[in-house]
Design a protein around this motif. Structure first.
Motif, short mmCIF file in Angstrom:
data_model
loop_
_atom_site.label_atom_id
_atom_site.label_comp_id
_atom_site.label_asym_id
_atom_site.label_seq_id
_atom_site.Cartn_x
_atom_site.Cartn_y
_atom_site.Cartn_z
N PRO A 180 -22.91 16.84 -27.34
CA PRO A 180 -22.74 15.39 -27.18
C PRO A 180 -23.34 14.90 -25.87
CG PRO A 180 -20.70 16.41 -27.94
CD PRO A 180 -21.64 17.53 -27.61
N ALA B 4 -29.39 11.04 -31.95
CA ALA B 4 -28.34 11.34 -30.97
C ALA B 4 -28.28 10.27 -29.89
CB ALA B 4 -28.59 12.72 -30.35
N ARG C 188 -26.84 6.89 -31.13
CA ARG C 188 -25.38 6.81 -31.22
C ARG C 188 -24.79 6.09 -30.01
NH1 ARG C 188 -25.79 12.58 -32.53
NH2 ARG C 188 -25.97 12.79 -34.80
N HIS C 189 -25.56 6.06 -28.93
CA HIS C 189 -25.10 5.43 -27.69
C HIS C 189 -25.76 4.08 -27.44
CE1 HIS C 189 -22.97 9.03 -26.06
NE2 HIS C 189 -23.83 9.66 -26.84
#
Length: 201
Positions: free
Chosen positions: A7, A44, A47-48
């Motif tokens: 993560p 990835a 996602r932020h």
């Protein structure tokens, strides 16, 4: 077997984005470039951050926030308001000049990014106005500043000094007369704001 990605944290993304901006510049840097720099899939990173604009806001927001702690401390400190107000602007100018000198590639990228981050810029300026207003308010109370509206006057002082601390004017900061020019502007501002010693007596 599909790759399992660790993560990401917000700070990791911002740091990678800063490095990508230094390398490619704000026009060419993309979320995919940031993902590649981190060694992860672009999904990835998404996602932020929803898009490139959101990534820009993260970078600009961090840069703006890093300038604030010493300014907040000066505004909240005690002591004669005229000296604190001058220290506030001396510190603001020094921070901006140091960043422009120490990291010119990123500073140039930041300048371009900030132009598109109008909401963040407005919030940043709003806080600066409030910090300056707090110093002016204390000066009115102690009798060193004339009875003025602190917020209106704080905004006016910031606007009058933009050439010396706003990134859009950074190309002018190496001018041989820049410090002399600031001293002249400051003298004029204080002449209008300060109560003369004879009136205070």
């Amino acid at each position: 077997m599909p790759r399992v990605e660790t993560p990401l944290t917000r700070d990791q993304i911002i740091t990678a984005a800063e490095n990508v901006l230094r390398r490619f510049g704000p026009a060419k840097a993309t979320v995919v470039d940031v993902a590649r720099a981190l060694g992860v899939s672009h999904a990835a990173v998404y996602r932020h951050v929803a898009n490139k604009a959101a990534l820009r806001d993260l970078v600009v927001g961090k840069w703006m926030e890093q300038t604030m702690p010493p300014l907040r401390a000066i505004s909240a400190a005690s002591g004669p308001a005229p000296k604190r107000l001058r220290k506030f602007f001396d510190t603001l100018i020094a921070i901006k000049r140091r960043r422009a000198t120490e990291d010119p590639e990123f500073f140039s990228a930041y300048r371009a990014l900030a132009a598109g981050a109008s909401a963040l810029a407005a919030d940043h300026v709003g806080e600066l106005v409030e910090l300056v207003a707090a110093i002016i308010r204390s000066g009115v109370k102690e009798g060193t500043f004339r009875k003025v509206d602190p917020v209106t006057t704080g905004r006016a002082v910031l606007l009058a000094s933009l050439r010396f601390h706003h990134p859009v004017h950074s190309d002018e900061w190496n001018a041989p007369t820049i410090d002399e020019d600031f001293a002249a502007v400051w003298s004029l501002l204080m002449e209008g704001l300060c109560v003369s010693k004879s009136k205070r007596a």
